[in-house]
Write an enzyme that holds these catalytic residues in place. Structure first.
Site, PDB file in Angstrom:
ATOM      1  CB  SER A 162      98.218 129.787  46.916  1.00  0.00           C
ATOM      2  OG  SER A 162      97.499 128.709  47.427  1.00  0.00           O
TER       3      SER A 162
ATOM      4  CE1 TYR B 252      99.674 132.050  52.348  1.00  0.00           C
ATOM      5  CE2 TYR B 252      98.038 130.414  51.708  1.00  0.00           C
ATOM      6  CZ  TYR B 252      99.286 130.981  51.554  1.00  0.00           C
ATOM      7  OH  TYR B 252     100.146 130.494  50.589  1.00  0.00           O
TER       8      TYR B 252
ATOM      9  CE  LYS C 267     100.810 133.609  49.202  1.00  0.00           C
ATOM     10  NZ  LYS C 267     102.152 134.075  48.888  1.00  0.00           N
TER      11      LYS C 267
HETATM   12  P1  NAD Z   1     108.406 129.189  53.865  1.00  0.00           P
HETATM   13  O1  NAD Z   1     107.775 129.713  55.116  1.00  0.00           O
HETATM   14  O2  NAD Z   1     109.328 128.031  53.963  1.00  0.00           O
HETATM   15  O3  NAD Z   1     109.158 130.377  53.095  1.00  0.00           O
HETATM   16  C1  NAD Z   1     108.718 131.723  53.161  1.00  0.00           C
HETATM   17  C2  NAD Z   1     109.901 132.574  53.604  1.00  0.00           C
HETATM   18  O4  NAD Z   1     109.502 133.947  53.710  1.00  0.00           O
HETATM   19  C3  NAD Z   1     110.443 132.165  54.977  1.00  0.00           C
HETATM   20  O5  NAD Z   1     111.833 131.876  54.853  1.00  0.00           O
HETATM   21  C4  NAD Z   1     110.196 133.389  55.858  1.00  0.00           C
HETATM   22  O6  NAD Z   1     111.188 133.533  56.849  1.00  0.00           O
HETATM   23  C5  NAD Z   1     110.166 134.512  54.838  1.00  0.00           C
HETATM   24  N1  NAD Z   1     109.421 135.725  55.232  1.00  0.00           N
HETATM   25  C6  NAD Z   1     108.154 135.820  55.696  1.00  0.00           C
HETATM   26  N2  NAD Z   1     107.837 137.106  55.942  1.00  0.00           N
HETATM   27  C7  NAD Z   1     108.932 137.841  55.604  1.00  0.00           C
HETATM   28  C8  NAD Z   1     109.233 139.237  55.646  1.00  0.00           C
HETATM   29  N3  NAD Z   1     108.345 140.147  56.099  1.00  0.00           N
HETATM   30  N4  NAD Z   1     110.448 139.646  55.234  1.00  0.00           N
HETATM   31  C9  NAD Z   1     111.380 138.751  54.800  1.00  0.00           C
HETATM   32  N5  NAD Z   1     111.155 137.430  54.755  1.00  0.00           N
HETATM   33  C10 NAD Z   1     109.946 136.980  55.148  1.00  0.00           C
HETATM   34  O7  NAD Z   1     107.209 128.853  52.840  1.00  0.00           O
HETATM   35  P2  NAD Z   1     107.238 128.132  51.429  1.00  0.00           P
HETATM   36  O8  NAD Z   1     106.431 126.894  51.551  1.00  0.00           O
HETATM   37  O9  NAD Z   1     108.613 128.064  50.893  1.00  0.00           O
HETATM   38  O10 NAD Z   1     106.370 129.160  50.589  1.00  0.00           O
HETATM   39  C11 NAD Z   1     106.952 130.152  49.745  1.00  0.00           C
HETATM   40  C12 NAD Z   1     105.847 130.987  49.138  1.00  0.00           C
HETATM   41  O11 NAD Z   1     104.964 130.137  48.405  1.00  0.00           O
HETATM   42  C13 NAD Z   1     104.974 131.703  50.168  1.00  0.00           C
HETATM   43  O12 NAD Z   1     104.639 132.984  49.671  1.00  0.00           O
HETATM   44  C14 NAD Z   1     103.740 130.833  50.251  1.00  0.00           C
HETATM   45  O13 NAD Z   1     102.599 131.547  50.649  1.00  0.00           O
HETATM   46  C15 NAD Z   1     103.624 130.328  48.813  1.00  0.00           C
HETATM   47  N6  NAD Z   1     102.887 129.062  48.691  1.00  0.00           N
HETATM   48  C16 NAD Z   1     103.281 127.975  49.431  1.00  0.00           C
HETATM   49  C17 NAD Z   1     102.550 126.786  49.343  1.00  0.00           C
HETATM   50  C18 NAD Z   1     102.943 125.577  50.160  1.00  0.00           C
HETATM   51  O14 NAD Z   1     102.110 124.694  50.324  1.00  0.00           O
HETATM   52  N7  NAD Z   1     104.154 125.493  50.689  1.00  0.00           N
HETATM   53  C19 NAD Z   1     101.427 126.692  48.486  1.00  0.00           C
HETATM   54  C20 NAD Z   1     101.081 127.813  47.734  1.00  0.00           C
HETATM   55  C21 NAD Z   1     101.816 129.003  47.836  1.00  0.00           C
HETATM   56  N1  UFG Z   2      95.144 116.128  55.863  1.00  0.00           N
HETATM   57  C1  UFG Z   2      94.900 115.084  56.745  1.00  0.00           C
HETATM   58  N2  UFG Z   2      95.644 115.031  57.899  1.00  0.00           N
HETATM   59  C2  UFG Z   2      96.597 115.951  58.209  1.00  0.00           C
HETATM   60  C3  UFG Z   2      96.851 117.016  57.287  1.00  0.00           C
HETATM   61  C4  UFG Z   2      96.094 117.075  56.125  1.00  0.00           C
HETATM   62  O1  UFG Z   2      94.045 114.246  56.506  1.00  0.00           O
HETATM   63  O2  UFG Z   2      97.212 115.852  59.276  1.00  0.00           O
HETATM   64  C5  UFG Z   2      94.388 116.160  54.601  1.00  0.00           C
HETATM   65  C6  UFG Z   2      93.557 117.431  54.425  1.00  0.00           C
HETATM   66  O3  UFG Z   2      92.292 117.275  55.032  1.00  0.00           O
HETATM   67  C7  UFG Z   2      93.502 117.551  52.900  1.00  0.00           C
HETATM   68  C8  UFG Z   2      94.850 116.988  52.443  1.00  0.00           C
HETATM   69  O4  UFG Z   2      95.322 116.197  53.530  1.00  0.00           O
HETATM   70  O5  UFG Z   2      92.488 116.727  52.383  1.00  0.00           O
HETATM   71  C9  UFG Z   2      95.891 118.060  52.142  1.00  0.00           C
HETATM   72  O6  UFG Z   2      96.004 118.941  53.253  1.00  0.00           O
HETATM   73  P1  UFG Z   2      97.210 119.987  53.386  1.00  0.00           P
HETATM   74  O7  UFG Z   2      97.012 120.720  54.681  1.00  0.00           O
HETATM   75  O8  UFG Z   2      98.502 119.310  53.171  1.00  0.00           O
HETATM   76  O9  UFG Z   2      97.002 120.953  52.131  1.00  0.00           O
HETATM   77  P2  UFG Z   2      95.761 121.892  51.730  1.00  0.00           P
HETATM   78  O10 UFG Z   2      95.364 121.523  50.344  1.00  0.00           O
HETATM   79  O11 UFG Z   2      94.704 121.920  52.749  1.00  0.00           O
HETATM   80  O12 UFG Z   2      96.436 123.345  51.763  1.00  0.00           O
HETATM   81  C10 UFG Z   2      97.652 123.624  51.076  1.00  0.00           C
HETATM   82  C11 UFG Z   2      98.381 124.760  51.783  1.00  0.00           C
HETATM   83  C12 UFG Z   2      97.611 126.033  51.652  1.00  0.00           C
HETATM   84  C13 UFG Z   2      97.327 126.310  50.213  1.00  0.00           C
HETATM   85  C14 UFG Z   2      96.616 125.147  49.573  1.00  0.00           C
HETATM   86  C15 UFG Z   2      96.413 125.362  48.105  1.00  0.00           C
HETATM   87  O13 UFG Z   2      98.555 124.463  53.155  1.00  0.00           O
HETATM   88  O14 UFG Z   2      98.391 127.089  52.147  1.00  0.00           O
HETATM   89  O15 UFG Z   2      97.393 123.970  49.763  1.00  0.00           O
HETATM   90  O16 UFG Z   2      97.608 125.659  47.504  1.00  0.00           O
HETATM   91  F1  UFG Z   2      96.536 127.413  50.142  1.00  0.00           F
END
Ligand code: NAD
Ligand code: UFG
Length: 340
Positions: A124, A149, A153
């Site tokens: 991330s 979190y 990562k």
């Molecule tokens: P998500 O929660 O939809 O998918 C993650 C999946 O992992 C889920 O289906 C959950 O059930 C499974 N999981 C969690 N713990 C587990 C375990 N112990 N054993 C088996 N399965 C398990 O999230 P996502 O948005 O699809 O994210 C996927 C990956 O990308 C994650 O590692 C997340 O940290 C990373 N990531 C996501 C974002 C974002 O904004 N969505 C940003 C940066 C990184």
């Molecule tokens: N925001 C609002 N209102 C809301 C939600 C978000 O104004 O209800 C604003 C936040 O303040 C920020 C922007 O929208 O300025 C984006 O916020 P998000 O929560 O959508 O995303 P972030 O960048 O804060 O965080 C996301 C993931 C994290 C990850 C990070 C970097 O949630 O897990 O991106 O990859 F670490």
């Protein structure tokens, strides 16, 4: 290739399964369904016309992970599984360290035991230090994470790097995602957050659907052109394609390589609200609220290394992100809980 996809029923994993199947790969998914539904894979099968094997498995259980590897032959692992809610990680740090680190360690152990040498990890942008000058590239400073979190990562990256270094013949790719949004254009799969969404895009789309009264914009006094926070939103289908590009690249190299997956285009909260209104014709009522603790003014990527080495860049626009989010939300008002 025969690909093992952990967390493949989740948001990004399910979209990546579609791209892998469409590129001709075979997919086996393991997930414990803690934050997802296996219905997503039935939808993946509907989109692609291909079967996906699903194994319900908690990666914290090393014997269960080993059993999966013992009964399959994988060429490569895509490791999406993990817990990802920043606020929850502050309240329950041990849960996050235990889940995200042990899952990664068990996976590495099983790979070593069964001769699987390629892994792509979902990292991330949160691993970058908040004090970097934007845009961040893969050489920018990491660490100084503001929540558990983010540290999981950071630590998983270290575990995988060290393992690749020690083994010599492994290929590890760390993909640092920026802000994934949007959904598959079919409207069959998308993001299905439990409870009140933490992230901007699902909150906007639930407000549009009338499930939320209004959007709170967290701060309009940042040092940005309109005062609201700036991020790098990337369409989840572009992100998914980045994994296919990374798999192709891995064929040729060993060691560890890091790539940003972002668009490089900064977008403020207000710009996103306006883009959503324009793409969907639905008005988003909002109020200005105090800043959210831990938020920074701006984070966006320099994605040029991904273009140079992977031949990958984002293709889809802000309008595509908004339209596809709304298409998914309006066809599935209750996420995977409702029938399509
Ligand atoms: P998500 O929660 O939809 O998918 C993650 C999946 O992992 C889920 O289906 C959950 O059930 C499974 N999981 C969690 N713990 C587990 C375990 N112990 N054993 C088996 N399965 C398990 O999230 P996502 O948005 O699809 O994210 C996927 C990956 O990308 C994650 O590692 C997340 O940290 C990373 N990531 C996501 C974002 C974002 O904004 N969505 C940003 C940066 C990184
Ligand atoms: N925001 C609002 N209102 C809301 C939600 C978000 O104004 O209800 C604003 C936040 O303040 C920020 C922007 O929208 O300025 C984006 O916020 P998000 O929560 O959508 O995303 P972030 O960048 O804060 O965080 C996301 C993931 C994290 C990850 C990070 C970097 O949630 O897990 O991106 O990859 F670490």
């Amino acid at each position: 290739m025969n690909v093992f996809v952990t967390g493949g029923t989740g948001y990004i994993g399910s979209h990546t399964c579609v791209e892998l199947l469409e590129a001709g790969h075979s997919v086996v998914v393991a997930d414990n369904l803690v934050n997802s539904s296996a219905e997503s894979l039935r939808r993946v099968e509907r989109i692609t016309g291909r079967a996906v094997e699903f194994i319900e498995c908690d990666l914290r259980e090393s014997a269960a992970v080993d059993a999966v590897f013992a009964s399959h032959r994988f060429d490569c692992v895509l490791h999406f599984a993990g817990l990802k809610a920043v606020g929850e990680s502050v309240a329950k740090p041990l849960l996050y360290f235990e889940n995200n680190l042990n899952s990664t360690i068990n996976l590495c152990r099983a790979m070593a035991e069964h001769g699987v040498k390629k892994i792509i990890f979902s990292s991330s942008a949160t691993v970058y230090s908040p004090d970097n000058v934007m845009p961040v590239n893969e050489e920018s400073r990491t660490g100084g994470c503001t929540n558990p979190y983010g540290w999981t990562k950071f630590m998983c990256e270290q575990i995988l790097r060290a393992e690749a270094e020690a083994r010599g013949d492994w290929s590890v790719i760390l993909l640092r995602y920026f802000n994934p949004v949007g959904a598959h254009p079919s409207g069959l799969i998308g993001e299905d957050p439990r409870g009140i969404p933490n992230n901007l895009m699902p909150f906007i789309s639930q407000t549009a659907a009338g499930r939320r009264d209004h959007l709170n914009i967290f701060g309009n006094d940042y040092d940005t052109p309109d005062g609201t926070g700036i991020r790098d939103y990337i369409h989840v289908v572009d992100l998914a394609r980045g994994h296919v590009a990374a798999m192709n690249y891995m064929e040729k190299v060993t060691g560890t390589e890091v790539f940003n997956l972002g668009t490089g285009a900064p977008c403020s909260v207000l710009e996103m609200v306006r883009a959503f209104e324009k793409a969907t014709g639905v008005k988003i009522p909002f109020r200005i609220a105090p800043r959210r603790p831990g938020d920074v003014a701006r984070v966006y990527a320099d994605p040029s290394k991904s273009l140079r080495l992977l031949g990958w860049k984002s293709e889809l626009s802000l309008e595509d992100m908004c339209r596809d989010t709304w298409n998914w939300q309006s066809k599935n008002p209750d996420g995977y809980g409702g029938d399509l």
